[in-house]
Each structure stands twice: as structure tokens, then as C-alpha cells.
Design a protein around this motif. Structure first.
Motif, PDB file in Angstrom:
ATOM      1  N   ILE A 139       7.746   5.360  -6.366  1.00  0.00           N
ATOM      2  CA  ILE A 139       8.034   3.929  -6.161  1.00  0.00           C
ATOM      3  C   ILE A 139       7.512   3.470  -4.810  1.00  0.00           C
ATOM      4  O   ILE A 139       6.812   2.452  -4.691  1.00  0.00           O
ATOM      5  N   ILE A 140       7.863   4.239  -3.758  1.00  0.00           N
ATOM      6  CA  ILE A 140       7.451   3.843  -2.405  1.00  0.00           C
ATOM      7  C   ILE A 140       5.925   3.894  -2.281  1.00  0.00           C
ATOM      8  O   ILE A 140       5.290   2.985  -1.738  1.00  0.00           O
ATOM      9  N   GLY A 141       5.338   4.979  -2.818  1.00  0.00           N
ATOM     10  CA  GLY A 141       3.875   5.125  -2.737  1.00  0.00           C
ATOM     11  C   GLY A 141       3.151   4.040  -3.507  1.00  0.00           C
ATOM     12  O   GLY A 141       2.168   3.462  -3.012  1.00  0.00           O
ATOM     13  N   LEU A 142       3.573   3.743  -4.714  1.00  0.00           N
ATOM     14  CA  LEU A 142       2.943   2.691  -5.517  1.00  0.00           C
ATOM     15  C   LEU A 142       2.991   1.357  -4.792  1.00  0.00           C
ATOM     16  O   LEU A 142       1.992   0.621  -4.734  1.00  0.00           O
ATOM     17  N   TYR A 143       4.151   1.054  -4.238  1.00  0.00           N
ATOM     18  CA  TYR A 143       4.287  -0.228  -3.550  1.00  0.00           C
ATOM     19  C   TYR A 143       3.343  -0.277  -2.342  1.00  0.00           C
ATOM     20  O   TYR A 143       2.661  -1.287  -2.111  1.00  0.00           O
ATOM     21  N   ASN A 144       3.313   0.815  -1.597  1.00  0.00           N
ATOM     22  CA  ASN A 144       2.481   0.807  -0.383  1.00  0.00           C
ATOM     23  C   ASN A 144       0.993   0.714  -0.729  1.00  0.00           C
ATOM     24  O   ASN A 144       0.230   0.001  -0.064  1.00  0.00           O
ATOM     25  N   TYR A 145       0.525   1.428  -1.753  1.00  0.00           N
ATOM     26  CA  TYR A 145      -0.882   1.345  -2.154  1.00  0.00           C
ATOM     27  C   TYR A 145      -1.217  -0.066  -2.627  1.00  0.00           C
ATOM     28  O   TYR A 145      -2.290  -0.608  -2.313  1.00  0.00           O
ATOM     29  N   ALA A 146      -0.306  -0.659  -3.398  1.00  0.00           N
ATOM     30  CA  ALA A 146      -0.541  -2.036  -3.840  1.00  0.00           C
ATOM     31  C   ALA A 146      -0.583  -2.979  -2.646  1.00  0.00           C
ATOM     32  O   ALA A 146      -1.385  -3.925  -2.604  1.00  0.00           O
ATOM     33  N   HIS A 147       0.252  -2.700  -1.641  1.00  0.00           N
ATOM     34  CA  HIS A 147       0.275  -3.533  -0.428  1.00  0.00           C
ATOM     35  C   HIS A 147      -1.032  -3.391   0.330  1.00  0.00           C
ATOM     36  O   HIS A 147      -1.612  -4.382   0.825  1.00  0.00           O
ATOM     37  N   GLU A 148      -1.523  -2.159   0.418  1.00  0.00           N
ATOM     38  CA  GLU A 148      -2.768  -1.939   1.155  1.00  0.00           C
ATOM     39  C   GLU A 148      -3.950  -2.567   0.431  1.00  0.00           C
ATOM     40  O   GLU A 148      -4.847  -3.148   1.062  1.00  0.00           O
ATOM     41  N   MET A 149      -3.971  -2.480  -0.882  1.00  0.00           N
ATOM     42  CA  MET A 149      -5.065  -3.081  -1.643  1.00  0.00           C
ATOM     43  C   MET A 149      -5.037  -4.609  -1.555  1.00  0.00           C
ATOM     44  O   MET A 149      -6.082  -5.263  -1.626  1.00  0.00           O
ATOM     45  N   THR A 150      -3.864  -5.159  -1.386  1.00  0.00           N
ATOM     46  CA  THR A 150      -3.734  -6.622  -1.325  1.00  0.00           C
ATOM     47  C   THR A 150      -3.970  -7.152   0.086  1.00  0.00           C
ATOM     48  O   THR A 150      -4.674  -8.143   0.282  1.00  0.00           O
ATOM     49  N   HIS A 151      -3.359  -6.480   1.087  1.00  0.00           N
ATOM     50  CA  HIS A 151      -3.397  -6.997   2.462  1.00  0.00           C
ATOM     51  C   HIS A 151      -4.328  -6.216   3.383  1.00  0.00           C
ATOM     52  O   HIS A 151      -4.478  -6.573   4.550  1.00  0.00           O
ATOM     53  N   GLY A 152      -4.906  -5.142   2.893  1.00  0.00           N
ATOM     54  CA  GLY A 152      -5.845  -4.373   3.702  1.00  0.00           C
ATOM     55  C   GLY A 152      -5.198  -3.374   4.625  1.00  0.00           C
ATOM     56  O   GLY A 152      -5.887  -2.692   5.390  1.00  0.00           O
ATOM     57  N   SER A 153      -3.886  -3.247   4.614  1.00  0.00           N
ATOM     58  CA  SER A 153      -3.191  -2.284   5.464  1.00  0.00           C
ATOM     59  C   SER A 153      -1.867  -1.902   4.818  1.00  0.00           C
ATOM     60  O   SER A 153      -1.343  -2.621   3.974  1.00  0.00           O
ATOM     61  N   SER A 154      -1.333  -0.758   5.246  1.00  0.00           N
ATOM     62  CA  SER A 154      -0.041  -0.312   4.719  1.00  0.00           C
ATOM     63  C   SER A 154       1.079  -1.189   5.245  1.00  0.00           C
ATOM     64  O   SER A 154       0.934  -1.867   6.276  1.00  0.00           O
TER      65      SER A 154
END
Length: 1108
Positions: A139-154
């Protein structure tokens, strides 16, 4: 309250209060995440999506590292779903972030024993529960990867959060290291329980010897205020706490003794709700790898064996003791509620002890490690819960009594003692002095009048000030050390308890007796309920389970508001419990009704024949056999008891019913999640349904064989059933009259509210399709002398005796059962059949209209009439159909007479008023308004009174479709119908069955019913067509007389076989008619012929008997 100080800046009291509450909220959120991830239906779809499976495995494998550049193929699927992942997993992700923030805040505070220990428990539970969420990394990893792909950073919190997840893979081991700097503070706090916990962990025998919780063991001290140190349990604190500061176990014997005592009491601890923690295994796994802890590992194994072997029986005996103790306490307080003041602490101690034992059983029964199941199955648990609910009810009901007592206690004793203690302090800084003075002033200002005026008390500020004061005086550099003034601390703790008795009674009940944990043990909860119902002695306590559902509202937390919407399960549980209780009571009542119906059946007249026969034979000294028949037991023998120990099945049923009804009647209603449940309404509803089915079932109607119960027997059974239902009011406060009204009124209609056939429809169908159809077939005749239908001797014997279904008593019973509405439906059904017969008669008239028209004007021309008569067709059919109409009308007259008799008994004044109204309307006025069928005709008919013009028949015939015929043509057909019947009557003389029998005052082929048919049909038809009824009947009488006089001149004996019997029909028609007179008959038909006819038939009846 006080000026700023270095201690105030720390705000330890506020922080501990907020952190404890926030910790429980975080536990609730983490618990819900764990349950959601463990449920395939509630699990986030991204964790089970086949397209994202490789990406999820990659993220978990690399966690907490983040690699997005070199793994485009594995993470490509995330690109499409990134926005949805961010949206849907945000709640889960930030919950984990909140847990991390809670962990950071926790490491600041180490003081104030109780709240500090509560915070330790909350913190350890939270971290252990977090480690049980298997999908946390995904859950945490999926959210963070999606965040990085959207905003360019973790996400900025991700590094710390990821590290925390990794660090707490083994939470207990990690926290053991984490608590090393704080081991001294924690161990001191835990060891401080050594004066409290051992006393709380005593055996049932020790409790019993100490007369624990007893108000009557020492009557002289009954009014003395109760004092105690604690009402809370500490198993979890000691078991887990000493693992975190394990060094104390090797260095301090007191710590080791406390820890072993806790380990011996339970084999599994409650983490949160239904999440449990097997302490022995966890402790052994931790200590086995620590150097110098071999003895502790052996201690753990010994404690585990002791817990598995002895804890179950020890707790079973405790529950047994608590059942009797709480029963005594509840009984005394119910009689003397004033004792709730001085003995309030006993009440809350009892509630707390009972709650802990129930939760222990619930937790261990669901997680038994050893198959010693007898100690973990308590069929009497409902009784213990019931006494808890009784005590809770006493506290809620007599809250003002407790308020009055403790308001006076605070102002008249506590304030004085506290003031003296403060005055005697050698050192008291200004800040502390101001707080103490505010306590004294607050308590002194209290008065009983505030309670009487309904003023709302709020001492939360005072309690928080005491919390702050403890914080100030607990630090090492404090000028006023609370440890040096134990009497002050003890007094203030007592005062705080007293304030809670004034403004926080509900909160105290939740704190000491909340059993909302049952919400998360649904299967065990339902099993306990079923065991309770199966044991007759426990069924009176079954209301405990629905009442427990009211606790479920206290298990939610404001940090997890979505739980409030998940109320369906709690509501369904409460509904199921109440429904099952009502069903059980309904079944018992049904069994009692069956027994009573059997006893009532023994009193039916049909059963007395054998008794009468035996009495006659005994009187005449006739021998019935060598030894004689055994004497039949008379009704009532079952009530004769040889000794009081003899218990019949009926006794057992009544006992079981009284026990269960006590439970149903215990509370008028209960509120669960803003839904109000009324136990008595469940019983009422089930009784209505069962009563409806029973009434229909007792008719014993068999559509195949056309068998049905006699109305009198059904009425007897229904009355027996109603007598039992009325007795239920002695057990439970329900309105049985409402049940009777709802059920019996529905039975007077064609269908009930569920669309099922009623006794009205069943009996109507049977009388029309079975009894009256057999009359039409010539198997049954109507005997006016007996006012009943009687079977005729035929080749094929009928399966029923018509007289047993149509005599006066049976028709009265039918009227009792169906009531005016049901009898009206019966009448309407009868009229529908008459209407269909009249329609067929009109068709026959149309076929012979020309001949009948000529015969109508040629009745004084004998030769022409003979010639015209030979041209008529379907003569026999006309007479047969008119006879059928007469039979139906005769049956209806029986039904109406029975209805009048019944109503005269039930509503004599109303019936007499209707009779007076009917009798005192002038006949001239009556005839003028009869065309519009005024209400008094309908009223008279509904009351069973005979009417000159039958309104039901008029309504039925007027509803017939006339087709293309004009009103004049319809009127002509009606006139010709009467002509047709009149000229056809002579043919009856040739019928061998047309012989008149004086014994029955009628004919075996029912032609005597023609008199009623002719009069009623004529009255109805000419009312509809606005003709003169009297003129048309005069015309009929003239035609009939002329036709019958001709057969007197016949010489053929076959044709004139029953000439005299047919002559009598004219007399019957006139006697039946309100419109014809004997003078009119004399002008048409010589009375001497009638006299001779009567003489002939009576003479013939003497020489030949009626074939019956």
C-alpha cells in the motif's frame, strides 16, 4: 487557573490526555485497515489486480527503496492507474503517516503512572497491530510510486515511514531496544501495581471468604461509604510491560512475581477488539535468544502450562461467584436504591470484575490452545450479563439519587477534609495553592438545589486541574512532592471519583462495564445466545443479548467516522436475537394452545355419547362383556394431582413461557444506532402470524376430499386458543385484544393481508361447492321443520352428514366465526350463484317468448293453454333452476337467522334499535323508497333481519349485463319468467319425489323451496324494473291456480301421482309472500281443495314412512 510556570510549559497532563485518546483512534483506523486487507471483498483492488501484480511484487521486494528509471516495463502499468491509486490509497497511506507521528510524540512523556502506562499499552498495541497488516508495504509503496510518477518526487514522509515499517518488522524486539533508556521509569510504574494487582487476581474462594461485593454481610456498615484503590484490570500492562523493561525481571523479585502472576492468569491477551496476542509464545521467542534468560524461559513455560491447566477452572469459579454476588447486589439495590450513594464503588467494582471475566472467556473460547473446552463453555453467561445490565439500569434510573448523595458528600465532607489537608501542608507554592483553593471553593459552592433544578454539572476542568497538579508535583525538582503527601493524593483521587458520580455516570458505566467487544465476536455471540435459549433456566436472561447490542455504539471513535455507517451488522444481530426470542415464545404458546384445544375437544357433545351409553347400560344392568369395558376417563382428570412433585407437560410449557416472557417484558424498548427496538412488538407480530395460520389450519380443509371441520368444533378450538393468548397478558404487557382484532377481522374477509385464503373463503367455498351442490344433485334435502339440510338415502353415501354442518347451532357457530363481514361475503357469493341461474332462466324465456306471451293472455282458455303448453321447451330446466335458487335462498335465510341470533347476544341494544327502525317505517313509504334501496334495508340485512325485498339479491341481479335489450324488453322477460314458472308447476305432480311429508314440512326434491324463490325473485326483479310486485304476483297466482286446477280433471294416475302435494305449493307461496293474502288465494283456488290436499298427504304419511 494559575500563572505560567516552567512546569506548565510542559503541559504533560494535556499531552497524555490527548495522546491516549488519539492512540485509541489510531488503533481503530489500523484495525479497520487490517480487516479490510484481510477481506477479499473490501481489499483495495490494486492489490489483487492481475495487471499490477508484477509491479506490486517488485515494490515489496525493493521496499523501502524507490527505483523508477530502470524498471519501466514492470512499473508501466502504474502509469495508467497512478491518479486513481493516489486518490484511493491516500486514506491508508496517511493513516500510516499518523502512526509514525504518534510514535514520535510518544517518546517525549514518561510520567504520571496510570496515564503513562495506558499510553505504553496503546503504543505497543498500535505497533504490533501495524506489523500484522501484510499489505502495508504494498500500500505504502504503491502510493509513493504513484506520487512520484505524478509529482516527480516521492512523498516527503515516505523515507521516514518506510524506515519505520522496516524497523518494526518484529515490533516487540524493536520496542525492547527502544525502551532501554526508559526501563527504570516503566518498571517503577509497573511495580507500583504490586499492592493492587495481587488482590484483584484472587481466587473465587478467597473472594467468597472476604465477602467481596456483599452489602448484607455486615449490616452495621451498610451505610458507610465504600473505599478501594482500583477498579481496573492490569493483565496486559504487566505481561507486555515487563517484556519491554525485561532487565527488571532479573534484578527485582517483586517484578518477577508480578509478571509470573499475570502470565498464569491468561494464555492470550487482547490487543484490540478481536485481535489477540499469545503472550507466552512471543515472550519465549524473544527471551530464548537473550543471554542469561534461560530461567525466564523456563518460567514462561511453567506459567504457560499453569495457564492452560488451571486458568480456565479458576475463571469459571470466579464467574460462578460473580453471578451470585451481582444477583445479591442488584436485589438489594432494587429494594433500597438509596444505597447506591454510599456503595457506588461496589457497583462499579462488580461491573468491572464481571466485564473482565466475560471478556476473558470470550477471548479464550475463541482461541483455545488446549482442548479442555468445558472450562471455556459457560451456559450461564447470560445470567451474569443480565445482572450487569440490572446494575447499569439501577445506576441510570437512580442517577439523581446518586447525584444528591455525592453533591452533599463533596460540599459537606470532601471540601472540609481537603481544606484541612491543604492548611496543614508545610510547603505549598502559590500555583499549587491557587489550584487547591479552587478545588475547595468549587465543592463548597455545591448544593442539593442544583440537582433538584436539573442543573447540568461539569467537573472536567477540576479533574484536568488535578491531572496538571500531579504533573507539577511529580517532577524531581518540585517544591511540593506528591509522593511525600500520600494522604492528599489519596483524598484527591477519592474526590475525583465522587465528581464522576455527579457528572459522568454514563462515562463510568462505559469505562467499567462496556461489552461492545461482542460486536467483533459475532459467531461466539450467536452461539452463546442459542445456548441460553436451549437451557430453560437461562431463557429468562436472554434479553441480555439484545441489550448488549446497545453497547456497540461506544466502540467507535471520532478518528474513524466511517465505522458509524457500518451499523447494519449490529442492527441485524439485535433484530435476530429479538426475533428468535419471539419465535421461541410463540412456539411455546402454540404448544400450550394445542394442549388446551385437545382438552376443549374432550368437552364436545359428540364425546358424551359413550358416557351416556355406559350410564344407561349400568342403570339397566346390561352386561357389556365378561369384565365390562374400562371406564373412560372424564375431562378434568388431568387436573387431579396425587402429589405436588408430579409435573405435566403443560406445567413445563407454562414455566418455560413465564421465564421467556419475563425476558421479553424486561424493557419496553432499546436503542441501537438510533434505531428503536421494541421486544414486545416482535412477540405481538409473531402471535398474529401464528394465530392466523392456526385458525386456517384448524379448519382442516382438504381440497381433495372436500372435508372440513364443523363450525362448532372450530369455534371451540378458536376460543380455547384465544383463552391461552389472553393468559399471555399475565406474563408480558402486550395488547392481545389488538391481536384478536387484527387477525379475526382479517378472517372475515376473502383474503388476509398476506393474500392467503381465510376461514371465510374456505367455508364459503365449501358450502357452495360441496353442500349446496349435493343438494342440487338430489343427495340432500332442506327440512323446514328441522331448519337444516339432511342427507337422503342414496346409492353413493356422502362422506359428511349435512345436518352436522347446517343446523341452527352450526350456523350460529359459523356466524360467530365469520362475523357480519364474513356472512355478508357468504351472502354475496350465494347471490352470485343465484344471479347466474337467473341469467340462464332469462335465456330459456327468450327461447319461448312467443308462446309465453300468448299463454299470459289465454289463461282462461283451457284448450288453447294445453296446446300452447305443448309448444314450450325446457320446462323441467326452469323448475330445476328455480328450485336451486330456492335452496340457496333457504340456506341464506338460515345463515341470516343465525347471524341475527348471534348479534342479539353480542349487541342486543343495537340490534333492537335496528328492528324498531325497520318495523316502524310505514309500508307505503317503504315501498315508495324501496326502488333506491335505502340504507335501512342494507342495515337490516347486515344485521340478519329478514327484508321483504332482499337488497343483496337486488344488487346481484341489477349488476347483470342486459346486452342490447331495452328496459321494456327486460321487464317483459321478467314478467314472462313468472308466467313460465306458473304454467310449469303442474308437471311437478308426476314426479315421484314430489310427495309432501308432514314430518319435514316439505318435499324430498326440495320443490317447497320454490315458494321462497318465486317471492324473492319476483320482488327483486320488479324492484329493479320499477314494476308493481303485488300485481305481478297476483298474475302469477292466477296463472298457477288455473294450471293446477286443470290437473284435477286429469285421469292419468301417473300425471296426477302427487297432485295434492303440489297443490300445497300455492299455500306455501302465499304464506311466504308479504304481498299476497289468503283471501286472494281463495278467489283463485278453492280453499276446500287445499284442506283436502292437507288431509290426503297427512293420511298418506301415516300409511307410509319417509325414506330416510
Amino acid at each position: 487557573i494559575c500563572t505560567p510556570s516552567p512546569y506548565l510549559q510542559q503541559k504533560l497532563a494535556e499531552k497524555l490526555t490527548i495522546l491516549n485518546d488519539r492512540g485509541v483512534g489510531m488503533l481503530t483506523r489500523i484495525y479497520n485497515i487490517k480487516k479490510a486487507c484481510g477481506d477479499p471483498k473490501a481489499k483495495p483492488s490494486y492489490l489483487i489486480d492481475k495487471n499490477l501484480e508484477s509491479a506490486v511484487k517488485f515494490i515489496v521486494r525493493k521496499f523501502p527503496a524507490v527505483e523508477t528509471r530502470n524498471n519501466n516495463q514492470q512499473l508501466a502499468a502504474l502509469q495508467k492507474e497512478k491518479s486513481e491509486i493516489l486518490k484511493n490509497l491516500a486514506l491508508y497511506y496517511f493513516t500510516f503517516v499518523d502512526v509514525m507521528e504518534f510514535k514520535v510524540k510518544f517518546t517525549v512523556n514518561f510520567d504520571l503512572t496510570k496515564n503513562y502506562l495506558d499510553l505504553v499499552v496503546t503504543y505497543t498495541t498500535l505497533m504490533m497491530l501495524l506489523s500484522r497488516i501484510e499489505e502495508r508495504k504494498a500500500i505504502i509503496g504503491l502510493y509513493n510510486y504513484a506520487h512520484e510518477m505524478t509529482h516527480g518526487s516521492s512523498d516527503r514522509e515516505y523515507p521516514r515511514l518506510g524506515q519505520m515499517i522496516v524497523d518494526y518488522e518484529n515490533p516487540l524486539k524493536r520496542m525492547m531496544e527502544e525502551f532501554v533508556p526508559h526501563g527504570k521509569s516503566l518498571s517503577d510504574a509497573l511495580i507500583s501495581l504490586q499492592m493492587v494487582y495481587p488482590r484483584r487476581n484472587l481466587s473465587a474462594d478467597q473472594w467468597r471468604n472476604a465477602q467481596l461485593l456483599s452489602l448484607i454481610s455486615a449490616p452495621s456498615t451498610m451505610l458507610n461509604p465504600a473505599q478501594s484503590d482500583t477498579v481496573s484490570s492490569a493483565h496486559h500492562l504487566l505481561s507486555v510491560g515487563f517484556i519491554l523493561c525485561h532487565g527488571a525481571l532479573n534484578s527485582d523479585p517483586a517484578a518477577l512475581s508480578l509478571w509470573k502472576l499475570a502470565l498464569q492468569s491468561s494464555s492470550c491477551l487482547c490487543l484490540f477488539r478481536d485481535e489477540v496476542f499469545h503472550i507466552h509464545k512471543a515472550a519465549e521467542d524473544l527471551f530464548v535468544n537473550l543471554r542469561g534468560y534461560n530461567k525466564r524461559v523456563n518460567d514462561i513455560r511453567e506459567c504457560k502450562e499453569s495457564a492452560l491447566s488451571h486458568a480456565g477452572s479458576m475463571h469459571r469459579e470466579r464467574r460462578k461467584f460473580l453471578r451470585s454476588a451481582l444477583k445479591e447486589l442488584a436485589t438489594v439495590l432494587a429494594d433500597q436504591p438509596g444505597l447506591l450513594g454510599p456503595k457506588a464503588l461496589f457497583v462499579f467494582m462488580a461491573l468491572s470484575f464481571a466485564r473482565d471475566e466475560i471478556i476473558w472467556l470470550l477471548r479464550h473460547a475463541d482461541n483455545i490452545q488446549k482442548k479442555s473446552t468445558d472450562d471455556f463453555i459457560d451456559k450461564h453467561i447470560a445470567e451474569l450479563i443480565f445482572y450487569m445490565e440490572e446494575l447499569r439500569a439501577h445506576v441510570r434510573k437512580y442517577g439523581p439519587v446518586m447525584q444528591r448523595y455525592y453533591v452533599q458528600y463533596l460540599s459537606g465532607f470532601d471540601a472540609v477534609v481537603l481544606n484541612e489537608l491543604v492548611q496543614n501542608l508545610s510547603v505549598c507554592p502559590e500555583d499549587e495553592s491557587i489550584i487547591m483553593s479552587s478545588f475547595v471553593n468549587t465543592m463548597t459552592s455545591l448544593s442539593v438545589k442544583q440537582v433538584e433544578d436539573g442543573e447540568v454539572f461539569d467537573f472536567r476542568g477540576m479533574r484536568l486541574d488535578w491531572f496538571r497538579l500531579q504533573a507539577y508535583t511529580s517532577v524531581s525538582k518540585a517544591s511540593l512532592g506528591i509522593a511525600d503527601h500520600r494522604e492528599l493524593g489519596k483524598m484527591m483521587n477519592t474526590i475525583i471519583f465522587h465528581t464522576k458520580m455527579v457528572d459522568s455516570l454514563v462515562e463510568m458505566l462505559v469505562e467499567t462495564s462496556d461489552l461492545s467487544i461482542f460486536c467483533f465476536y459475532s459467531r461466539a455471540f450467536e452461539k452463546m445466545f442459542q445456548q441460553c435459549l436451549e437451557l430453560p433456566s437461562q431463557s429468562r436472561y436472554s434479553i441480555s443479548f439484545p441489550l448488549l447490542c446497545t453497547h456497540f455504539m461506544s466502540c467507535t471513535h471520532e478518528l474513524c467516522p466511517e465505522e458509524v455507517s457500518r451499523t447494519a451488522h449490529c442492527l441485524s444481530l439485535c433484530n435476530m436475537f429479538l426475533d428468535e426470542m419471539a419465535k421461541q415464545a410463540r412456539n411455546l404458546i402454540t404448544d400450550i394452545c394445542t394442549e388446551q384445544c385437545t382438552l376443549s375437544d374432550q368437552l364436545l357433545p359428540k364425546h358424551c355419547a359413550k358416557t351416556i351409553s355406559q350410564a344407561v347400560n349400568k342403570k339397566s344392568k346390561k352386561q357389556t362383556g365378561k369384565k365390562g369395558e374400562p371406564e373412560r376417563e372424564k375431562p378434568g382428570v388431568e387436573s387431579m394431582r396425587k402429589n405436588r412433585l408430579l409435573v405435566t407437560n403443560l406445567d413445563k410449557l407454562h414455566t418455560a413461557l413465564s421465564e421467556l416472557c419475563f425476558s421479553i417484558n424486561y424493557v419496553p424498548n432499546m436503542v441501537v444506532w438510533e434505531h428503536t427496538f421494541t421486544p414486545r412488538e416482535y412477540l405481538t407480530s409473531h402471535l398474529e402470524i401464528r394465530f392466523t395460520k392456526s385458525i386456517v389450519g384448524m379448519t382442516m380443509y382438504n381440497q381433495t376430499t372436500q372435508e372440513i371441520a364443523k363450525p362448532s368444533e372450530l369455534l371451540t378450538s378458536v376460543r380455547a386458543y384465544m383463552t391461552v393468548l389472553q393468559s399471555v397478558e399475565n406474563y408480558v404487557q402486550i395488547d392481545i385484544t389488538r391481536v384478536f382484532n387484527n387477525v379475526l377481522l382479517q378472517q372475515t374477509q376473502h383474503l388476509d393481508s398476506h393474500g392467503e385464503p381465510t376461514i371465510t373463503s374456505l367455508y364459503t367455498n365449501w358450502y357452495l361447492e360441496t353442500l349446496l351442490r349435493q343438494v342440487s344433485n338430489g343427495h340432500i334435502a332442506y327440512f323446514p321443520a328441522m331448519k337444516a339440510f339432511v342427507n337422503l338415502p342414496t346409492e353413493n353415501e356422502l362422506t359428511f352428514n349435512a345436518e352436522e354442518y347446517s343446523d341452527i347451532s352450526e350456523m350460529r357457530s359459523l356466524s360467530e366465526l365469520l362475523g357480519p363481514y364474513g356472512m355478508k361475503f357468504l351472502s354475496e357469493s350465494l347471490m352470485w350463484h343465484i344471479s347466474s341461474q337467473v341469467a340462464e332462466l332469462k335465456k330459456l324465456v327468450v327461447e319461448n317468448v312467443e308462446v309465453l306471451t300468448q299463454m299470459r293472455t289465454s289463461f282462461d282458455k283451457p284448450e288453447q293453454m294445453v296446446a300452447l303448453f305443448k309448444k314450450l321447451t325446457s320446462v323441467d330446466s326452469v323448475l330445476k333452476r328455480m328450485t336451486i335458487i330456492g335452496v340457496i335462498l333457504s340456506f341464506r335465510s338460515l345463515a341470516q337467522e343465525a347471524l341475527r341470533d348471534v348479534l342479539s347476544c353480542h349487541i342486543p341494544f343495537l340490534v333492537s334499535s335496528v328492528e324498531d327502525f325497520k318495523d316502524h317505517i310505514p309500508r307505503e313509504t317503504d315501498m315508495k323508497v324501496s326502488l333506491s334501496l335505502p340504507l335501512f334495508w342494507l342495515l337490516s340485512s347486515a344485521a340478519g333481519l329478514p327484508c321483504e325485498i332482499d337488497p343483496a339479491l337486488v344488487v346481484a341481479l341489477s349488476s347483470q349485463k342486459s346486452g342490447e335489450a331495452s328496459p321494456e324488453e327486460e321487464y317483459k322477460i321478467a314478467c314472462l319468467l313468472m308466467v313460465f314458472v306458473a304454467v310449469s308447476m303442474p308437471t311437478l305432480a308426476s314426479n315421484v319425489m314430489s310427495q309432501y311429508s308432514p314430518a319435514i314440512e316439505g318435499h324430498c326434491n326440495n320443490i317447497h323451496c320454490l315458494a321462497k324463490a318465486i317471492n324473492q325473485i319476483a320482488a327483486a326483479l320488479f324492484t329493479i324494473h320499477k314494476g308493481s310486485i303485488e300485481d305481478r304476483l297476483k298474475e302469477f297466482l292466477a296463472l298457477a291456480s288455473s294450471s293446477l286446477l286443470k290437473i284435477g280433471q286429469e285421469t292419468d294416475k301417473t300425471t296426477t301421482r302427487n297432485r295434492e302435494s303440489v297443490y300445497l305449493l300455492l299455500d306455501m307461496i302465499v304464506q311466504e309472500s308479504p304481498f299476497l293474502t289468503m283471501d286472494l288465494l281463495e278467489s283463485c283456488f278453492p280453499y276446500v281443495l287445499l284442506r283436502n290436499a292437507y288431509h290426503a298427504v297427512y293420511k298418506q304419511s301415516v300409511s307410509s314412512s319417509l325414506p330416510l
